[in-house]
Design a protein around this motif. Structure first.
Motif, PDB file in Angstrom:
ATOM      1  N   ASP A 224       0.843  -1.192   0.000  1.00 59.98           N
ATOM      2  CA  ASP A 224       0.000   0.000   0.000  1.00 59.98           C
ATOM      3  C   ASP A 224       0.877   1.241   0.000  1.00 59.98           C
ATOM      4  O   ASP A 224       2.087   1.172   0.222  1.00 59.98           O
TER       5      ASP A 224
ATOM      6  N   GLN B  88       2.074   4.928 -10.215  1.00 66.04           N
ATOM      7  CA  GLN B  88       1.235   5.201 -11.375  1.00 66.04           C
ATOM      8  C   GLN B  88       1.413   4.177 -12.481  1.00 66.04           C
ATOM      9  O   GLN B  88       0.429   3.680 -13.054  1.00 66.04           O
TER      10      GLN B  88
ATOM     11  N   LEU C 290      -1.944   3.002  -9.856  1.00 69.00           N
ATOM     12  CA  LEU C 290      -2.623   3.686  -8.758  1.00 69.00           C
ATOM     13  C   LEU C 290      -2.347   5.187  -8.830  1.00 69.00           C
ATOM     14  O   LEU C 290      -1.264   5.611  -9.238  1.00 69.00           O
TER      15      LEU C 290
ATOM     16  N   GLY D 228      -5.946  -1.870 -14.138  1.00 65.44           N
ATOM     17  CA  GLY D 228      -5.889  -1.225 -12.839  1.00 65.44           C
ATOM     18  C   GLY D 228      -7.257  -0.756 -12.430  1.00 65.44           C
ATOM     19  O   GLY D 228      -8.179  -0.693 -13.247  1.00 65.44           O
TER      20      GLY D 228
ATOM     21  N   ARG E 142      -9.816   5.259  -9.854  1.00 67.45           N
ATOM     22  CA  ARG E 142      -9.188   6.012  -8.774  1.00 67.45           C
ATOM     23  C   ARG E 142     -10.044   5.942  -7.512  1.00 67.45           C
ATOM     24  O   ARG E 142     -11.255   6.117  -7.550  1.00 67.45           O
TER      25      ARG E 142
ATOM     26  N   HIS F 285      -3.573  10.208  -2.777  1.00 63.58           N
ATOM     27  CA  HIS F 285      -3.047   8.911  -3.180  1.00 63.58           C
ATOM     28  C   HIS F 285      -4.121   7.856  -3.022  1.00 63.58           C
ATOM     29  O   HIS F 285      -5.149   8.064  -2.388  1.00 63.58           O
ATOM     30  N   SER F 286      -3.866   6.694  -3.592  1.00 62.70           N
ATOM     31  CA  SER F 286      -4.837   5.606  -3.548  1.00 62.70           C
ATOM     32  C   SER F 286      -4.844   4.941  -2.179  1.00 62.70           C
ATOM     33  O   SER F 286      -3.808   4.832  -1.520  1.00 62.70           O
TER      34      SER F 286
ATOM     35  N   ARG G  36      -5.736   1.790  -1.852  1.00 60.13           N
ATOM     36  CA  ARG G  36      -5.851   0.376  -2.183  1.00 60.13           C
ATOM     37  C   ARG G  36      -4.654  -0.422  -1.694  1.00 60.13           C
ATOM     38  O   ARG G  36      -3.533   0.072  -1.627  1.00 60.13           O
TER      39      ARG G  36
ATOM     40  N   TYR H 178      -6.532  -6.313  -6.507  1.00 59.30           N
ATOM     41  CA  TYR H 178      -6.609  -4.997  -5.861  1.00 59.30           C
ATOM     42  C   TYR H 178      -7.735  -5.018  -4.827  1.00 59.30           C
ATOM     43  O   TYR H 178      -8.819  -5.536  -5.104  1.00 59.30           O
TER      44      TYR H 178
END
Length: 240
Positions: free
Chosen positions: A77, A152, A157, A177, A180, A193-194, A196, A209
């Motif tokens: 993460d 990215q 992500l 992917g 967002r 930021h993600s 996930r 994911y």
């Protein structure tokens, strides 16, 4: 035009019109019945790309490369230490995974900071201690461009630092992917930021994911981890 010809043309028109209706109905049914690519789809074990090579620094000061994780199952993460809302939730989830899979020596947890200028190895060490992180939970920092391009391009992500006048240029994002899912913060120096968590196998293949802030999604992550570990055990620890 003879009546016979008019009847034939009328019959052709009816058949053509019927075919269009049937075709439209069939298309509607297929779209309705077939699930669209969704977040649930990406929670199913698959192959959604390969993590590219990277070299970052662990909180211990040790240099970590992608191939140091070869043959291991890892959960990744992206966080940063001054994030005050979603990142603590993400880290609590990984802390729970650490407890649940403490006997699985082939599992690694990997948290990568998106604020490397602030999050030095020393800062990350203090953050890691807050969550009781052991030796199999790594916290990585390093060059900002490398981290952002890894997020990215490598993991597909999102990550954006609004305070930066120029965002790192990483080229086109390729592969599969998720959509967002920005972390939400009331943080100082907001970095988007993600939220996930990404499951990666021993061959550096992205396998699933999961949304770290969603209980059901994390339950699916646990199930995926167990399946990968079982497959790993059947192969005697060998990577395919």
């Amino acid at each position: 035009m003879t009546s016979r010809r008019r009847a034939a043309l009328l019959l052709v028109s009816v058949i053509a019109g019927g075919a269009l209706v049937v075709g439209a109905a069939a298309t509607w049914w297929v779209r309705r019945a077939a699930p669209a690519a969704s977040e649930a789809t990406l929670e199913a074990l698959g192959t959604y790309g390969v993590v590219p090579l990277f070299t970052l620094t662990e909180r211990s000061g040790r240099r970590v490369r992608r191939d140091d994780l070869r043959g291991l199952v890892w959960v990744v993460d992206f966080i940063y230490t001054e994030c005050t809302e979603t990142c603590p939730t993400q880290s609590l989830q990984l802390a729970q995974l650490q407890r649940e899979f403490q006997d699985a020596t082939e599992v690694r947890l990997v948290s990568i900071t998106v604020d490397p200028e602030h999050d030095t190895p020393e800062v990350l060490a203090r953050y890691a201690a807050r969550y009781g992180a052991g030796d199999r939970w790594w916290f990585l920092t390093g060059d900002k461009r490398e981290i952002y391009c890894l997020a990215q391009q490598g993991f597909s992500l999102g990550v954006v630092d609004p305070a930066s006048p120029v965002q790192p240029s990483c080229g086109q994002v390729l592969g599969f992917g998720p959509s967002r899912a920005w972390a939400s913060h009331g943080s100082k120096g907001l970095v988007m930021h993600s939220a996930r968590a990404v499951v990666v196998d021993g061959a550096a293949r992205i396998r699933a994911y999961h949304l770290a802030t969603d209980v059901e999604s994390m339950a699916h992550l646990r199930a995926n981890l167990r399946r990968l570990l079982a497959a790993h055990s059947r192969r005697g620890g060998r990577t395919q």
